[in-house]
Write an enzyme that holds these catalytic residues in place. Structure first.
Site, PDB file in Angstrom:
ATOM      1  N   ARG A   1       0.844  -1.196   0.000  1.00 53.59           N
ATOM      2  CA  ARG A   1       0.000   0.000   0.000  1.00 53.59           C
ATOM      3  C   ARG A   1       0.881   1.248   0.000  1.00 53.59           C
ATOM      4  O   ARG A   1       2.030   1.211   0.433  1.00 53.59           O
ATOM      5  CB  ARG A   1      -0.911   0.018   1.234  1.00 53.59           C
TER       6      ARG A   1
ATOM      7  N   LYS B   1      -2.235  -2.523   7.856  1.00 52.74           N
ATOM      8  CA  LYS B   1      -3.418  -2.111   8.602  1.00 52.74           C
ATOM      9  C   LYS B   1      -3.455  -2.809   9.954  1.00 52.74           C
ATOM     10  O   LYS B   1      -3.082  -3.973  10.078  1.00 52.74           O
ATOM     11  CB  LYS B   1      -4.680  -2.455   7.801  1.00 52.74           C
TER      12      LYS B   1
ATOM     13  N   HIS C   1      -2.999   2.417  -5.677  1.00 51.18           N
ATOM     14  CA  HIS C   1      -3.662   1.133  -5.477  1.00 51.18           C
ATOM     15  C   HIS C   1      -3.784   0.359  -6.785  1.00 51.18           C
ATOM     16  O   HIS C   1      -3.888  -0.873  -6.773  1.00 51.18           O
ATOM     17  CB  HIS C   1      -5.044   1.341  -4.848  1.00 51.18           C
TER      18      HIS C   1
ATOM     19  N   ARG D   1      -1.009  -1.955  -6.975  1.00 46.47           N
ATOM     20  CA  ARG D   1      -1.266  -3.087  -6.069  1.00 46.47           C
ATOM     21  C   ARG D   1      -2.226  -4.072  -6.748  1.00 46.47           C
ATOM     22  O   ARG D   1      -2.009  -5.284  -6.721  1.00 46.47           O
ATOM     23  CB  ARG D   1      -1.855  -2.549  -4.770  1.00 46.47           C
TER      24      ARG D   1
ATOM     25  N   HIS E   1      -3.892  -9.069   3.333  1.00 45.83           N
ATOM     26  CA  HIS E   1      -5.336  -9.089   3.539  1.00 45.83           C
ATOM     27  C   HIS E   1      -5.686  -9.958   4.745  1.00 45.83           C
ATOM     28  O   HIS E   1      -5.175 -11.077   4.878  1.00 45.83           O
ATOM     29  CB  HIS E   1      -6.050  -9.661   2.307  1.00 45.83           C
TER      30      HIS E   1
ATOM     31  N   TYR F   1      -9.529 -10.519  -7.135  1.00 44.29           N
ATOM     32  CA  TYR F   1      -8.565 -10.596  -8.226  1.00 44.29           C
ATOM     33  C   TYR F   1      -8.766 -11.834  -9.085  1.00 44.29           C
ATOM     34  O   TYR F   1      -8.337 -11.857 -10.235  1.00 44.29           O
ATOM     35  CB  TYR F   1      -7.140 -10.534  -7.671  1.00 44.29           C
TER      36      TYR F   1
END
Length: 300
Positions: free
Chosen positions: A149, A173, A246, A249, A272, A281
């Site tokens: 990110r 995150k 992004h 990414r 994730h 994806y």
């Protein structure tokens, strides 16, 4: 307690107790301020289900996206559940608030050939030795190679890079740390930047910083500069004006899956929490495969 004061207390709780990222806290605060503006200067106990439904209806009339409505509904539920736990209210008005279904929007993805052309052009620019060009080339190579990110890239320190193993330690995150790999082109670009470009910009700073990537004045680079760089370089490749980091990414994840990478491996690389997030994806890969089939097969 009035609604606005309760919302600020909740934002403080998210930041200090639940330790959510600053961006997430800002999003919650923004949603709850919008709620306060909708219902007026009232106490938190005066907000009922109809108030919440009216708030979301107003957002719909403004043309807010379904994803925004869903996020705001989720913010309201979290807020009022916390308020009930804290005994600011006796009844949670959000329990019967229906979340608008999110529309599935496939992410913007560059083609492999498009990325090759973009990165070859950046490498040619960096060959002249300009510090900014060296930095920009390294940023683009690393974002695409690692799928990290933009906040993770901006937060990188020199000690987070292992150039021998071509890995970077990033803080994602929820303050979750992971190690991501990158390839030889990214390693070469980072090496050129750190040895030839970074010292030039670092000399402009009033005090030293451990950051990998620096701005024009020698301080840690900010997300806005990276957004501007990606929009300028990747935008023409994908035919979009508002493309951001992004998209690199998304492109990295899609190309990994196209190349046969395991879905769980891609989940680990991207950081994730849920495999379901990574599965978007697979839809991108399937649509790209279908488009190729329709163009190439005589009986398509």
């Amino acid at each position: 307690m009035d609604l606005s004061a309760a919302a600020e207390a909740f934002a403080t709780h998210l930041a200090t107790v639940r330790r959510l990222s600053p961006a997430t806290v800002r999003a919650y605060r923004s949603d709850l301020r919008d709620l306060a503006a909708s219902v007026g200067d009232v106490s938190i106990a005066q907000v009922d289900l109809e108030s919440l439904r009216d708030w979301l209806w107003k957002a719909t009339q403004r043309g807010d996206a379904r994803s925004t409505l869903a996020r705001r509904a989720a913010a309201a539920r979290s807020f009022f559940a916390w308020a009930k736990d804290e005994e600011f209210i006796s009844v949670d008005p959000s329990l019967r608030l229906v979340t608008p279904k999110r529309g599935r929007t496939l992410p913007t993805v560059a083609s492999r050939e498009g990325m090759r052309v973009l990165l070859d052009a950046q490498r040619a620019l960096a060959a002249a030795g300009d510090p900014t060009d060296l930095r920009d080339h390294a940023i683009l190579e690393l974002l695409y190679a690692s799928g990290m990110r933009v906040s993770e890239l901006c937060g990188l320190d020199i000690d987070d890079l292992d150039q021998d193993r071509a890995t970077a330690r990033v803080l994602g995150k929820g303050s979750k740390e992971r190690v991501v790999p990158y390839g030889r082109p990214a390693r070469d670009a980072i090496s050129a930047w750190t040895t030839r470009g970074r010292p030039v910009l670092a000399a402009r700073a009033a005090s030293a910083t451990p950051a990998v990537f620096l701005g024009a004045r020698g301080g840690r680079i900010g997300p806005r500069l990276v957004y501007t760089l990606v929009a300028r370089t990747l935008g023409p490749v994908v035919g979009a004006d508002n493309v951001g980091p992004h998209a690199l990414r998304h492109s990295a994840a899609t190309h990994l899956l196209d190349g046969g990478a395991d879905l769980r491996a891609v989940q680990e690389i991207l950081g994730h929490a849920s495999l379901g997030t990574t599965q978007i994806y697979t839809h991108v890969s399937a649509e790209r495969l279908t488009a190729t089939y329709r163009l190439a097969h005589p009986r398509a």
